[in-house]
Design an enzyme around this catalytic site. Structure first.
Site, mmCIF file in Angstrom:
data_model
loop_
_atom_site.group_PDB
_atom_site.id
_atom_site.type_symbol
_atom_site.label_atom_id
_atom_site.label_comp_id
_atom_site.label_asym_id
_atom_site.label_seq_id
_atom_site.Cartn_x
_atom_site.Cartn_y
_atom_site.Cartn_z
ATOM 1 N N LYS A 235 50.148 2.627 -12.867
ATOM 2 C CA LYS A 235 50.357 1.507 -13.774
ATOM 3 C C LYS A 235 51.339 1.847 -14.890
ATOM 4 O O LYS A 235 51.352 2.978 -15.369
ATOM 5 C CB LYS A 235 48.994 1.194 -14.422
ATOM 6 C CG LYS A 235 48.577 -0.238 -14.331
ATOM 7 C CD LYS A 235 47.113 -0.410 -14.739
ATOM 8 C CE LYS A 235 46.868 -0.223 -16.211
ATOM 9 N NZ LYS A 235 45.598 -0.808 -16.650
ATOM 10 N N LYS B 260 51.819 3.060 -21.952
ATOM 11 C CA LYS B 260 52.610 3.535 -23.086
ATOM 12 C C LYS B 260 52.724 5.055 -23.139
ATOM 13 O O LYS B 260 53.744 5.578 -23.532
ATOM 14 C CB LYS B 260 52.009 3.113 -24.435
ATOM 15 C CG LYS B 260 51.115 1.921 -24.413
ATOM 16 C CD LYS B 260 50.820 1.475 -25.844
ATOM 17 C CE LYS B 260 49.566 0.640 -25.893
ATOM 18 N NZ LYS B 260 49.556 -0.435 -26.819
ATOM 19 N N LYS C 275 36.580 10.495 -24.455
ATOM 20 C CA LYS C 275 37.112 10.980 -25.731
ATOM 21 C C LYS C 275 36.536 12.343 -26.072
ATOM 22 O O LYS C 275 37.241 13.213 -26.579
ATOM 23 C CB LYS C 275 36.800 9.973 -26.861
ATOM 24 C CG LYS C 275 37.585 8.681 -26.769
ATOM 25 C CD LYS C 275 38.996 8.870 -27.289
ATOM 26 C CE LYS C 275 40.036 7.891 -26.776
ATOM 27 N NZ LYS C 275 39.782 6.487 -26.948
#
Ligand code: TRP
Length: 334
Positions: free
Chosen positions: A197, A200, A115
């Site tokens: 994979k 979203k 992050k």
């Protein structure tokens, strides 16, 4: 008393729409666990605040993720389904647990370091203490099993560390939770563009959402990556074709899977036909979930009832743990 079922906790992030990867990776495990364990499943709305979602969107996101999970088969009669922010006991134990968490160890957590790299303009303290909050979600219900993927392994290890640290300093209270999945049930759904994979945030056309309309589903499968030609008999299947077969195994009948495997092996496969068939089977799988989720989302009164009933149960259990924790710490004045 009869032998009690083991306690399970899992948090669901209220971001994005659920997709097929979520369904076969996580939700299907939840559905099976609800039969065997005492499950506490919640929407992690506090966690989602680390990225400052639009206040206008938050209630809708929370309701949608609840509706999609129930539509997928989570049964509010069997599991305790709640929203994190309805359990103030979590925030109090989080404050107490922060006193046992070292800034140094939090700064070393890989998800935190990611992050910092990806959003250097928003490295807030909530992000740093995310693993403390997540640990408290689990420990406050005295859970022993947590159905999460590998990406949450480090967080779970921290939950065990905090449990140990507390128990060692103040006295035995928290069991040490471990990751749990039904091994044979762990399916990693691949993206339709063959780029890893299904997720979203990546290519929307390569992701099948539980909210996709029928035509959208068909269209996405039509565009899915395959080989050209009809393959070479005897040669191993190209990965793109293998991915479609894997999808078929999830939603089509065994006969259908066999038919296309045979067709590949004898060189008669037509990828267009295969994708059309998969499209139809996928529609049959997704449509009922989508429609049920739509109905549930309209029925906010029902969803609120579920949230309230869940919160009541989760709070009762959490309050016992918090009470013990405070007593052990010495916050025990009356
Ligand atoms: N961190 C988890 C995720 O990103 C969500 C989560 C929050 C969670 N609290 C939890 C998962 C407690 C399991 C248990 O998916």
């Amino acid at each position: 008393m009869a032998t009690e079922k083991e306690i399970v906790v899992s948090g669901i992030r209220p971001t994005g729409y659920l997709h097929l990867g979520n369904y076969f990776g996580a939700i299907r495990n939840y559905i099976r666990m609800q039969e065997d364990f005492n499950c506490y499943f919640f929407v992690a709305d506090w966690h989602s605040l680390t990225t400052h979602p639009d206040p206008k969107d938050l209630p809708g996101n929370v309701m949608r993720v609840l509706a999609e999970n129930i539509a997928s088969g989570l049964d509010p009669e069997k599991v305790t389904l709640y929203v994190q922010s309805d359990i103030p006991e979590i925030s109090e134990l989080y404050l107490l647990m922060n006193m046992l968490a070292y800034v140094g160890e939090l700064e070393k957590v890989p998800t935190f370091k990611d992050k910092v790299r990806l959003q250097p303009e928003n490295v807030n303290a909530g992000l740093l203490t995310y693993p403390v909050l997540m640990s408290v979600d689990i420990l406050i219900q005295r859970a022993v099993k947590v159905p999460v993927g590998k990406d949450q392994g480090q967080h779970l290890e921290m939950a065990r560390n905090f449990a140990q640290r507390f128990n060692h300093r103040y006295g035995d209270l928290f069991p040490e939770p471990v990751a749990f999945n039904y091994g044979d049930n762990l399916v990693r759904v691949q993206s339709l563009d063959g780029k890893g994979k299904m997720s979203k945030s990546e290519n929307e056309m390569a992701t099948l959402y539980l909210s996709d309309e029928d035509d959208k589903i068909r269209q996405k499968l039509k565009k899915a990556k395959t080989d050209s030609g009809s393959g070479v008999p005897g040669e191993p299947m190209p990965e793109s074709v293998q991915n479609l077969i894997e999808l078929m195994k999830l939603v089509s009948t065994p006969d259908t899977v066999q038919f296309f495997e045979d067709a590949y092996n004898n060189g008669s496969i037509r990828y267009g036909d295969m994708k059309t068939q998969l499209g139809e089977d996928m529609v049959k799988f997704i449509a009922p979930i989508r429609e049920k989720a739509k109905d549930l989302q309209q029925d906010t009164a029902y969803l609120r009832e579920i949230m309230k009933a869940g919160a009541e149960k989760a709070r009762a259990n959490a309050a016992q743990t918090l009470h013990q924790a405070k007593k052990l710490i010495g916050i025990n004045y009356y």
